[in-house]
Design a protein around this motif. Structure first.
Motif, PDB file in Angstrom:
ATOM      1  N   THR A 562       0.855  -1.180   0.000  1.00 42.37           N
ATOM      2  CA  THR A 562       0.000   0.000   0.000  1.00 42.37           C
ATOM      3  C   THR A 562       0.895   1.235   0.000  1.00 42.37           C
ATOM      4  N   ALA A 563       0.296   2.363  -0.339  1.00 37.47           N
ATOM      5  CA  ALA A 563       1.000   3.639  -0.277  1.00 37.47           C
ATOM      6  C   ALA A 563       0.180   4.581   0.587  1.00 37.47           C
ATOM      7  N   VAL A 564       0.760   4.987   1.705  1.00 43.07           N
ATOM      8  CA  VAL A 564       0.143   5.987   2.578  1.00 43.07           C
ATOM      9  C   VAL A 564       1.277   6.928   2.980  1.00 43.07           C
ATOM     10  N   ALA A 565       1.100   8.213   2.714  1.00 43.93           N
ATOM     11  CA  ALA A 565       2.201   9.155   2.904  1.00 43.93           C
ATOM     12  C   ALA A 565       2.749   9.073   4.330  1.00 43.93           C
ATOM     13  N   PRO A 566       4.071   9.029   4.487  1.00 37.51           N
ATOM     14  CA  PRO A 566       5.093   9.084   3.453  1.00 37.51           C
ATOM     15  C   PRO A 566       5.810   7.739   3.273  1.00 37.51           C
ATOM     16  N   ALA A 567       5.049   6.630   3.182  1.00 34.96           N
ATOM     17  CA  ALA A 567       5.732   5.345   3.066  1.00 34.96           C
ATOM     18  C   ALA A 567       4.943   4.331   2.245  1.00 34.96           C
ATOM     19  N   PHE A 568       5.690   3.455   1.577  1.00 28.66           N
ATOM     20  CA  PHE A 568       5.100   2.231   1.039  1.00 28.66           C
ATOM     21  C   PHE A 568       5.074   1.220   2.180  1.00 28.66           C
ATOM     22  N   SER A 569       4.114   0.303   2.148  1.00 33.69           N
ATOM     23  CA  SER A 569       4.060  -0.676   3.241  1.00 33.69           C
ATOM     24  C   SER A 569       5.220  -1.664   3.181  1.00 33.69           C
ATOM     25  N   LEU A 570       5.892  -1.754   2.050  1.00 30.80           N
ATOM     26  CA  LEU A 570       7.108  -2.573   1.959  1.00 30.80           C
ATOM     27  C   LEU A 570       8.318  -1.664   1.716  1.00 30.80           C
ATOM     28  N   CYS A 635       3.871  14.330  -2.430  1.00 30.08           N
ATOM     29  CA  CYS A 635       2.680  14.001  -1.648  1.00 30.08           C
ATOM     30  C   CYS A 635       2.757  14.432  -0.194  1.00 30.08           C
ATOM     31  N   HIS A 636       3.928  14.814   0.291  1.00 31.60           N
ATOM     32  CA  HIS A 636       4.109  14.940   1.740  1.00 31.60           C
ATOM     33  C   HIS A 636       5.437  15.661   1.958  1.00 31.60           C
ATOM     34  N   ALA A 637       5.605  16.238   3.148  1.00 31.65           N
ATOM     35  CA  ALA A 637       6.899  16.849   3.459  1.00 31.65           C
ATOM     36  C   ALA A 637       8.018  15.815   3.373  1.00 31.65           C
ATOM     37  N   LEU A 638       7.687  14.558   3.627  1.00 31.02           N
ATOM     38  CA  LEU A 638       8.687  13.485   3.539  1.00 31.02           C
ATOM     39  C   LEU A 638       8.539  12.688   2.232  1.00 31.02           C
ATOM     40  N   HIS A 639       8.038  13.374   1.205  1.00 31.41           N
ATOM     41  CA  HIS A 639       7.867  12.733  -0.107  1.00 31.41           C
ATOM     42  C   HIS A 639       9.182  12.134  -0.611  1.00 31.41           C
ATOM     43  N   MET A 640      10.290  12.861  -0.417  1.00 33.10           N
ATOM     44  CA  MET A 640      11.580  12.350  -0.900  1.00 33.10           C
ATOM     45  C   MET A 640      11.941  11.029  -0.237  1.00 33.10           C
ATOM     46  N   GLU A 641      11.483  10.877   0.990  1.00 34.43           N
ATOM     47  CA  GLU A 641      11.801   9.657   1.738  1.00 34.43           C
ATOM     48  C   GLU A 641      10.869   8.500   1.387  1.00 34.43           C
ATOM     49  N   MET A 642       9.819   8.752   0.628  1.00 36.52           N
ATOM     50  CA  MET A 642       8.854   7.694   0.296  1.00 36.52           C
ATOM     51  C   MET A 642       9.464   6.812  -0.793  1.00 36.52           C
ATOM     52  N   SER A 643      10.222   5.814  -0.349  1.00 37.15           N
ATOM     53  CA  SER A 643      10.991   5.004  -1.292  1.00 37.15           C
ATOM     54  C   SER A 643      11.305   3.645  -0.678  1.00 37.15           C
ATOM     55  N   GLY A 644      11.899   2.786  -1.459  1.00 29.25           N
ATOM     56  CA  GLY A 644      12.273   1.464  -0.979  1.00 29.25           C
ATOM     57  C   GLY A 644      13.236   0.822  -1.965  1.00 29.25           C
ATOM     58  N   ARG A 645      13.725  -0.392  -1.633  1.00 27.37           N
ATOM     59  CA  ARG A 645      14.717  -1.032  -2.483  1.00 27.37           C
ATOM     60  C   ARG A 645      14.202  -2.350  -3.054  1.00 27.37           C
ATOM     61  N   MET A 646      14.460  -2.553  -4.342  1.00 23.92           N
ATOM     62  CA  MET A 646      14.328  -3.888  -4.914  1.00 23.92           C
ATOM     63  C   MET A 646      15.742  -4.455  -4.994  1.00 23.92           C
ATOM     64  N   ILE A 647      15.938  -5.605  -4.348  1.00 21.43           N
ATOM     65  CA  ILE A 647      17.267  -6.226  -4.331  1.00 21.43           C
ATOM     66  C   ILE A 647      17.207  -7.460  -5.236  1.00 21.43           C
ATOM     67  N   VAL A 648      18.051  -7.461  -6.269  1.00 20.11           N
ATOM     68  CA  VAL A 648      18.018  -8.555  -7.244  1.00 20.11           C
ATOM     69  C   VAL A 648      19.260  -9.425  -7.052  1.00 20.11           C
ATOM     70  N   HIS A 649      19.013 -10.662  -6.594  1.00 20.76           N
ATOM     71  CA  HIS A 649      20.098 -11.621  -6.327  1.00 20.76           C
ATOM     72  C   HIS A 649      20.417 -12.442  -7.570  1.00 20.76           C
ATOM     73  N   LYS A 650      21.667 -12.940  -7.610  1.00 16.07           N
ATOM     74  CA  LYS A 650      22.013 -13.913  -8.656  1.00 16.07           C
ATOM     75  C   LYS A 650      21.332 -15.236  -8.308  1.00 16.07           C
ATOM     76  N   LYS A 651      20.825 -15.903  -9.329  1.00 10.74           N
ATOM     77  CA  LYS A 651      20.059 -17.139  -9.096  1.00 10.74           C
ATOM     78  C   LYS A 651      20.968 -18.246  -8.565  1.00 10.74           C
TER      79      LYS A 651
END
Ligand code: CUK
Ligand code: CUA
Length: 651
Positions: A562-570, A635-651
């Motif tokens: 989900t997205a609720v300012a200023p964070a994604f739930s993941l 969307c929010h004063a902390l809009h810049m912080e509303m982010s996360g990482r996708m980590i792609v591992h070698k199989k």
């Protein structure tokens, strides 16, 4: 220029089409009497107060915090989008991506938009996209936005528009202002003119195939256009967006309109010659308007008088089949273009283009025409000579018509009844012309407020000019177009505002603001757009509104947040190289105007989720490493912080 000047008496030759050679100066003599009008208008505009009424007319000024009185739906032409402007301010309010790919909203990239873009394609197009490695058609050419009608006026449900480039028709849902259906039209080529049925309601949406092609166009037949190529007229059911029927016609089909009685629809033809070069297509002194008899066509379909081609019922509406009463062909001078029904429901205006005239049909005579009691030209009740290059006509509901003169770069106001009287008395008078106003430059379509409905209110007229030349700061070889706002509330037209627009506003529709009532947020109980994501989430045992989950099934990974300012739930998720990843994000904001986005760096992915919406996107994790996703909608004063990482591992 002198050629144009002398050609007015009959019809304009091909050379006259080189509009810009001197078109801007064209017709100056004719309008000299009114030269003062626009200067007066400029003064009026700059002195405008916050009120919409100023001395001598209406003011286009809409002060800070004030709202416009009309929605303008503007074609985006070859940009493929539709735009909403406020009128009279001409402020651009929104862009609705339709036949394009859009970097802001992810239209053309998200699963939801691709489902809409690809749901109703022909077998041939599906095959073509697959072989070409294209997930969807990336472009379009949107010309004609028109709203659904009930009883002859706008009902605020849908806006329909054509795509000339890839033969499609779209529908915009006016409660959310997004495209909900896009349908490809088989058998026809160059879907151009588009109009909804006005009465009793929409009903049908009529779409013209402008180009002649073999039918079916599958390579089995290629040569001898005059014998083997056809233009096809399509009626789509505006509710289901299924194709109801098609009619094969002689010549080609340019612009169309429907009557106010629910009995007939119309299309201009500029290529009765069935030529394939400009010289061939302009050879005849006369082309025609095709009249479609809706009841006869419906009965023909019911009686099985059709061929099924590419899954569509196709009737024979060619001249040789006149006995069936599906169509009539009314001769009209050289290469008519626009086709416009007057708001009193009585007349159809056929704009001459290469002829300096507009041909006026009286729809009340059509029953007799089909009954064989009168001849084709007996339906014509006026043919006023207006100037060079008439393309489209609009109405004020007070008995006046406004026609764009492409070559003269003018708007001509004329009185319909006076033109009819002049025709009846065969008089050489041109006293039906009320005023000519210079516009800048080369107008195509024009549109009046509510002018395509029985509620035409005669307030504003917009002239959509193809060239802006010197009207704006020079921005290089590619210039904006120039949409000019004209006050028509009084006797005299007053030019009050120039508005630059990007490619390419062919057509506009001006709707009273009271007719439209969009939602402020998406309705979670009406998930039409994200139904696919909802179904998948149910299978995965996920509730989209509370999700913070990663589900793996073989090499398929489904990420729900989900997205609720200023964070994604993941704040992060992990996948392996080569995984097919689907990210589904739900905006759980309840506050109006609080939009979030999901942009995944380095993967060509961005999507928009406005309040209470779900969007999803599927891609292959083909890059090892760490990739940030972030919200691209501030969307929010902390809009810049509303982010996360996708980590792609070698199989
Ligand atoms: S067409 Cu563009 S000026 Cu496509 Cu409506 Cu007449
Ligand atoms: Cu959410 Cu910016």
């Amino acid at each position: 220029r002198s050629f144009l000047g002398t050609a007015a008496a009959s019809s304009v030759g091909l050379m006259g089409l080189a509009a810009c050679s001197g078109g801007a100066q064209g017709g100056k003599a004719a309008s000299a009497a009114h030269a003062g009008a626009s200067a007066a208008a400029d003064a009026g505009a700059s002195a405008a107060a916050s009120s919409h009424e100023v001395a001598g007319g209406l003011s286009p000024h809409v002060g800070p915090g004030e709202l416009d009185k009309y929605y303008g739906f503007l074609s985006g032409g070859q940009s493929g989008e539709m735009r909403i402007v406020g009128v009279p301010s001409m402020r651009e309010l929104m862009r609705i991506p339709v036949f394009n790919m859009d970097s802001a909203t992810g239209w053309g990239r998200t699963n939801e938009s691709r489902a809409i873009l690809n749901a109703h394609l022909t077998e041939q197009t599906r095959d073509f996209l697959k072989k070409s490695g294209m997930p969807c058609m990336p472009n379009g050419d949107l010309h004609h936005p028109h709203m659904s009608f009930t009883d002859g006026t706008y009902d605020g449900r849908y806006v329909y528009a054509n795509d000339k480039a890839n033969n499609r028709v779209c529908r915009i849902r006016c409660d959310v202002m997004k495209a909900d259906k896009i349908v490809e039209i088989p058998n026809a080529s160059g879907i151009h003119g588009l109009r909804p049925q006005r009465y009793p309601k929409t009903g049908y949406v009529f779409a013209n195939g402008e180009h002649i092609v073999p039918v079916p166009n599958n390579g089995t037949m290629l040569d001898d256009p005059a014998k083997n190529y056809w233009a096809v007229y399509t009626a789509i059911d505006g509710e289901t967006m299924e194709i109801a029927w098609q009619v094969m016609v002689d010549g080609n089909l340019d612009n169309g309109d429907a009557d106010y009685q629910g009995k007939y629809s119309f299309s201009t033809c500029y290529n009765s010659e069935k030529g394939v070069t400009v010289t061939e297509a302009s050879a005849n002194e006369q082309d025609w308007c095709v009249v479609f008899n809706l009841k006869a066509i419906e009965e023909g379909i019911k009686a099985g008088d059709f061929k099924e081609i590419e899954g569509v019922k196709v009737l024979d509406g060619r001249k040789t089949n006149a006995a069936k009463n599906y169509t009539r062909y009314i001769p009209v001078p050289n290469s008519p273009h626009g086709c416009n029904a007057s708001p009193d429901g009585n007349y159809i205006m056929l704009n001459g283009k290469l002829s300096p005239t507009v041909t006026v049909l009286d729809v009340r005579k059509l029953d007799d025409l089909f009954a064989g009691k009168i001849k084709e030209r007996d339906v014509v009740v006026a043919e006023p000579e207006l100037g060079l290059g008439p393309l489209h006509t609009a109405f004020d509901g007070r008995g006046n018509a406004y026609t764009t003169l492409f070559l003269d770069s003018q708007m001509v106001k004329w009185n319909i009844q006076k033109a009819i009287d002049a025709y009846a008395s065969q008089s050489k008078t041109s006293d039906y012309i009320v005023q000519k106003l210079d516009v800048s430059y080369q107008p195509g379509h024009n549109h009046t407020t509510m002018g395509e409905t029985k509620e035409a209110d005669g307030q504003w007229l917009v002239s959509l000019n193809k060239f802006s030349k010197d009207r704006f700061l020079n921005v290089g070889p590619l210039k904006p177009e120039c949409d000019q706002l004209i006050d028509i509330s009084g006797e005299e037209m007053r030019l009050v505002h120039d508005n630059p627009t990007f490619a390419e506003p062919h057509d506009m529709m001006l709707v009273a603001a009271s007719k439209i009532n969009p939602k402020k947020a998406w309705d979670r109980k009406d998930p039409w757009m994200w139904q696919g994501a909802l179904d998948q989430a149910k299978k995965d045992g996920i509730e989209l509104e509370k999700a913070a989950n990663v589900i793996r099934e073989g090499n398929k990974v489904r990420v729900y947040m989900t997205a609720v300012a200023p964070a994604f739930s993941l704040p992060s998720f992990e996948v392996y190289e080569g995984d097919e990843v689907t990210v589904t994000v739900t905006n759980m904001e309840t506050i109006e105007d609080l939009t979030h986005g999901f942009t995944l760096e380095g993967h060509g992915i961005a999507m928009e989720m406005s309040a209470q919406a779900t969007s999803s996107v599927t891609f292959t994790a083909n890059r090892l490493g760490v990739y940030w996703y972030y919200c691209q909608w501030f969307c929010h004063a902390l809009h810049m912080e509303m982010s996360g990482r996708m980590i792609v591992h070698k199989k």
